[in-house]
Design an enzyme around this catalytic site. Structure first.
Site, PDB file in Angstrom:
ATOM      1  N   ASP A  84       0.706  -1.121  -0.006  1.00  0.00           N
ATOM      2  CA  ASP A  84       0.177  -0.047   0.058  1.00  0.00           C
ATOM      3  C   ASP A  84       0.867   1.321  -0.157  1.00  0.00           C
ATOM      4  O   ASP A  84       1.784   1.161   0.936  1.00  0.00           O
ATOM      5  CB  ASP A  84      -0.701   0.036   1.316  1.00  0.00           C
ATOM      6  CG  ASP A  84      -1.898   1.011   1.302  1.00  0.00           C
ATOM      7  OD1 ASP A  84      -2.393   1.420   0.242  1.00  0.00           O
ATOM      8  OD2 ASP A  84      -2.149   1.404   2.545  1.00  0.00           O
ATOM      9  N   ASN A 229     -10.218   0.573  -0.037  1.00  0.00           N
ATOM     10  CA  ASN A 229      -9.312   0.574   1.174  1.00  0.00           C
ATOM     11  C   ASN A 229      -9.885   0.955   2.504  1.00  0.00           C
ATOM     12  O   ASN A 229     -10.130   2.140   2.643  1.00  0.00           O
ATOM     13  CB  ASN A 229      -7.842   1.441   0.741  1.00  0.00           C
ATOM     14  CG  ASN A 229      -7.165   0.988  -0.331  1.00  0.00           C
ATOM     15  OD1 ASN A 229      -7.875   0.051  -1.145  1.00  0.00           O
ATOM     16  ND2 ASN A 229      -5.963   1.718  -0.746  1.00  0.00           N
TER      17      ASN A 229
HETATM   18  P1  13P Z   1      -8.367   4.627   6.106  1.00  0.00           P
HETATM   19  O1  13P Z   1      -7.327   4.476   7.186  1.00  0.00           O
HETATM   20  O2  13P Z   1      -9.063   6.022   6.097  1.00  0.00           O
HETATM   21  O3  13P Z   1      -9.374   3.598   6.125  1.00  0.00           O
HETATM   22  O4  13P Z   1      -7.725   4.483   4.633  1.00  0.00           O
HETATM   23  C1  13P Z   1      -6.994   3.469   4.358  1.00  0.00           C
HETATM   24  C2  13P Z   1      -6.277   3.679   2.882  1.00  0.00           C
HETATM   25  O5  13P Z   1      -6.873   4.236   1.956  1.00  0.00           O
HETATM   26  C3  13P Z   1      -5.062   2.810   2.634  1.00  0.00           C
HETATM   27  O6  13P Z   1      -4.290   3.399   1.780  1.00  0.00           O
END
Ligand code: 13P
Length: 287
Positions: A84, A229
């Site tokens: 990520d 996400n």
């Molecule tokens: P949140 O922490 O707001 O759920 O976002 C997660 C995200 O986009 C990880 O890339």
């Protein structure tokens, strides 16, 4: 066996639902997410930030843990292990370590440099069978106590990046990571619509899935979002359940101090959060 996220997201976009990316931080989180996906017969993406990768001991440790769980828990639904918000170097490390998907976050580079680096990584990822996500328009969030508003991506830049052969695209549409501030203006569906029109079948990714109202999530899916996400919401659920357990003094009674008992309420809370999201995103039964 881990799979790339390409097929599951193509299917999701065509079927008008979204696959959840849930970020992992340790064994308990990973187990909870995998067991819930299996129980609900849903595809799932495990997200690993560079910080979480380091925390868990490194990318090889993460790959070993996830592959071991897939085997020992008999997980048969499609599971992708995805870096990520990867840096350029981080992407190469995850390709080498055995991830099945990467995200290159080149949104802070000028568009020409984002294009050059993404082009190189598309080849490196595809040569090894991984899927690759790219980002246009930075997704805000809290940094040093200040919450930055999310940018809206330029649809033409989205098209330029989509044409490089990436498998799915994160476009900023006013979404931010973490909790949304009181004065948040909501998602820009105008931007999302324009991005989808320029990028066609490309599955779009919505970051910052925590705290977006259900009607906005559904509308985003109807406009081409196929991956959402979620991180902070699992963290909040885990922390609240663990705090409650400790405040009730259970960790000090009997064998309540056993980490397996101490972390169990948090693990259950993550299962409940993941189930809620999979139902909302429409991925239940789609494996
Ligand atoms: P949140 O922490 O707001 O759920 O976002 C997660 C995200 O986009 C990880 O890339």
């Amino acid at each position: 066996m881990l799979v790339s996220a390409t097929e599951m997201l193509k299917k999701a976009k065509a079927g008008h639902y979204a696959v959840g990316q849930f970020n992992i931080n340790n064994l308990e989180w990973t187990k909870s997410i995998l067991l819930t996906a299996q129980e609900l017969n849903s595809p799932v993406i495990l997200g690993v930030s560079e910080g979480a990768g380091k925390y868990m001991g490194g990318y090889h440790a993460v790959v070993g843990m996830v592959n071991g769980l897939l085997q020992d828990l008999n997980i048969t639904v499609p599971v992708a292990l995805h870096l990520d918000h990867g840096s350029f170097e981080g992407c190469y490390k995850c390709i080498e370590a055995g991830f099945s998907s990467i995200m290159f976050d080149g949104s802070h580079y000028a568009i020409d440099e984002n294009v050059a680096k993404t082009t190189e990584l598309v080849k490196a990822a595809h040569d090894k069978g991984l899927s690759i996500e790219a980002e246009v328009g930075s997704i805000g969030g809290e940094e040093d106590g200040v919450v930055g508003m999310g940018e809206c991506a330029d649809p033409n830049e989205c098209k330029a990046i989509a044409d490089l052969g990436i498998d799915f695209l994160a476009a900023g549409i006013g979404n931010i990571h973490g909790k949304y501030p009181e004065n948040w203006k909501g998602l820009s569906f105008e931007t999302l619509d324009a991005v989808q029109q320029k990028t066609g079948d490309m599955p779009l990714v919505l970051h910052g899935g925590t705290g977006i109202p259900a009607d906005m999530i559904k509308k985003a899916i109807s406009l081409g979002v196929a991956k959402i996400n979620v991180n902070t919401e699992c963290q909040l659920a885990f922390a609240a359940a663990t705090r409650k357990y400790v405040e009730e003094g259970k960790d000090l009674q009997g064998k309540g101090f056993d980490p397996r008992k101490l972390l169990a309420p948090g693990a259950e809370a993550i299962k409940a959060t993941v189930k809620d999201k999979m139902e909302l995103f429409g991925s239940v039964g789609q494996a």
